[in-house]
Design a protein around this motif. Structure first.
Motif, mmCIF file in Angstrom:
data_model
loop_
_atom_site.group_PDB
_atom_site.id
_atom_site.type_symbol
_atom_site.label_atom_id
_atom_site.label_comp_id
_atom_site.label_asym_id
_atom_site.label_seq_id
_atom_site.Cartn_x
_atom_site.Cartn_y
_atom_site.Cartn_z
ATOM 1 N N UNK A 1 0.874 -1.167 0.000
ATOM 2 C CA UNK A 1 0.000 0.000 0.000
ATOM 3 C C UNK A 1 0.914 1.220 0.000
ATOM 4 N N UNK A 2 0.853 1.996 -1.064
ATOM 5 C CA UNK A 2 1.814 3.089 -1.242
ATOM 6 C C UNK A 2 1.104 4.414 -1.475
ATOM 7 N N UNK A 3 1.799 5.491 -1.158
ATOM 8 C CA UNK A 3 1.342 6.847 -1.452
ATOM 9 C C UNK A 3 2.314 7.428 -2.468
ATOM 10 N N UNK A 4 1.850 7.589 -3.683
ATOM 11 C CA UNK A 4 2.768 8.004 -4.749
ATOM 12 C C UNK A 4 2.697 9.478 -5.089
ATOM 13 N N UNK B 1 3.503 2.467 2.489
ATOM 14 C CA UNK B 1 2.915 2.734 3.794
ATOM 15 C C UNK B 1 2.777 1.460 4.618
ATOM 16 N N UNK B 2 2.446 0.360 3.965
ATOM 17 C CA UNK B 2 2.259 -0.923 4.654
ATOM 18 C C UNK B 2 2.417 -2.041 3.627
ATOM 19 N N UNK B 3 2.605 -3.254 4.138
ATOM 20 C CA UNK B 3 2.825 -4.383 3.244
ATOM 21 C C UNK B 3 2.125 -5.630 3.747
ATOM 22 N N UNK B 4 1.863 -6.526 2.811
ATOM 23 C CA UNK B 4 1.333 -7.845 3.104
ATOM 24 C C UNK B 4 2.188 -8.839 2.327
ATOM 25 N N UNK B 5 2.726 -9.855 3.021
ATOM 26 C CA UNK B 5 3.611 -10.842 2.392
ATOM 27 C C UNK B 5 3.024 -12.230 2.603
ATOM 28 N N UNK B 6 2.843 -12.955 1.504
ATOM 29 C CA UNK B 6 2.348 -14.323 1.534
ATOM 30 C C UNK B 6 3.193 -15.170 0.600
ATOM 31 N N UNK C 1 -11.524 -11.084 2.374
ATOM 32 C CA UNK C 1 -10.781 -11.346 3.609
ATOM 33 C C UNK C 1 -10.178 -10.044 4.128
ATOM 34 N N UNK C 2 -10.062 -9.963 5.425
ATOM 35 C CA UNK C 2 -9.391 -8.825 6.069
ATOM 36 C C UNK C 2 -7.944 -9.241 6.378
ATOM 37 N N UNK C 3 -7.018 -8.598 5.727
ATOM 38 C CA UNK C 3 -5.598 -8.916 5.895
ATOM 39 C C UNK C 3 -4.931 -7.839 6.741
ATOM 40 N N UNK C 4 -4.282 -8.274 7.817
ATOM 41 C CA UNK C 4 -3.495 -7.349 8.634
ATOM 42 C C UNK C 4 -2.170 -7.070 7.936
ATOM 43 N N UNK C 5 -1.874 -5.820 7.698
ATOM 44 C CA UNK C 5 -0.657 -5.428 7.005
ATOM 45 C C UNK C 5 0.374 -4.923 8.007
ATOM 46 N N UNK C 6 1.640 -5.076 7.644
ATOM 47 C CA UNK C 6 2.736 -4.516 8.434
ATOM 48 C C UNK C 6 2.892 -3.041 8.053
ATOM 49 N N UNK D 1 -0.424 7.029 9.470
ATOM 50 C CA UNK D 1 -0.543 5.572 9.489
ATOM 51 C C UNK D 1 -0.803 5.155 10.927
ATOM 52 N N UNK D 2 -1.966 4.607 11.166
ATOM 53 C CA UNK D 2 -2.317 4.199 12.522
ATOM 54 C C UNK D 2 -2.563 2.685 12.541
#
Length: 233
Positions: free
Chosen positions: A174-177, A186-191, A206-211, A222-223
């Motif tokens: 998730x980025x702010x360009x 801003x945050x990432x999800x790795x699978x 699905x609700x994915x918790x991002x780092x 970012x909260x």
């Protein structure tokens, strides 16, 4: 004087011609036989035949071994198959425009990479933006929603087509360009690709918790926890 030819001899005719003709025929036949024998191969001895047979067998064995090695190399990672990865991001929770920012352009960056992209980090919430530059096996980026200041949402879907292999990861950023001048990820999800494909038998939202990554709240807020609501498949 001169050299007598076949036609000169034949022109003699008379009683002397038949014996001469038979003699010439014998000479020609004998010469042809000698020429044929000179070009025949010399018979191999028993030792030579055994050696030849062993060499041929060794050659066939080497060819078989070489073929088996090639097949082993080709199947070491299993059969190569194309993967079609579809991703539908819906919304992100926990991010908003900064207190002193005038623009907010959140995008979803879907990537397939070799190896864990988190490897080598000192802290999970701190990342070098340059380290996210690539390379990628495949990549697709969503559009940024217009006039968004809080909890962005998307209507477009992303699709990647690539060859399956060992050690592949799905990396969602998730980025702010902000037209190329944003703060970046801003945050990432790795699978891992394997676990994603196994859990993707029945696609569902699905609700994915991002780092989340640390940023100056004046630029972007970012909260944690940052949650990405999305669907694979």
């Amino acid at each position: 004087a001169g050299v007598w030819t076949w036609h000169d001899t034949r022109s003699l005719g008379g009683d002397g011609w038949p014996p001469l003709r038979r003699r010439f025929q014998r000479l020609r036949t004998t010469g042809g036989t000698k020429h044929h024998r000179a070009n025949r191969q010399t018979p191999q001895t028993v030792g030579q035949q055994v050696a030849s047979t062993l060499n041929q067998a060794a050659g066939r064995g080497a060819a078989v071994a070489s073929t088996e090695e090639v097949l082993a190399d080709q199947t070491a990672d299993g059969p190569q198959e194309d993967v079609v990865l579809r991703f539908h991001p819906l919304r992100a929770e926990g991010v908003a425009i900064g207190s002193e920012s005038y623009t907010f352009a959140p995008q979803i960056d879907l990537r397939v990479v070799r190896g864990d992209p988190r490897r080598g980090r000192a802290k999970p919430d701190e990342v070098d933006q340059a380290a996210l530059a690539g390379p990628f096996v495949a990549q697709a980026i969503s559009q940024a929603p217009r006039r968004t200041t809080d909890e962005p949402s998307w209507a477009d879907s992303l699709e990647l087509i690539f060859s399956r292999a060992k050690g592949l990861y799905v990396h969602v950023l998730l980025s702010d360009n902000r037209l190329g001048f944003g703060v970046g990820a801003l945050a990432e999800l790795v699978l891992t690709l394997d676990e994603l494909l196994k859990s993707n038998a029945n696609p569902k939202v699905t609700r994915y918790d991002m780092q989340a990554f640390k940023h100056d709240p004046k630029q972007v807020y970012v909260r944690p926890p940052v949650v990405l609501v999305a669907q694979f498949g």
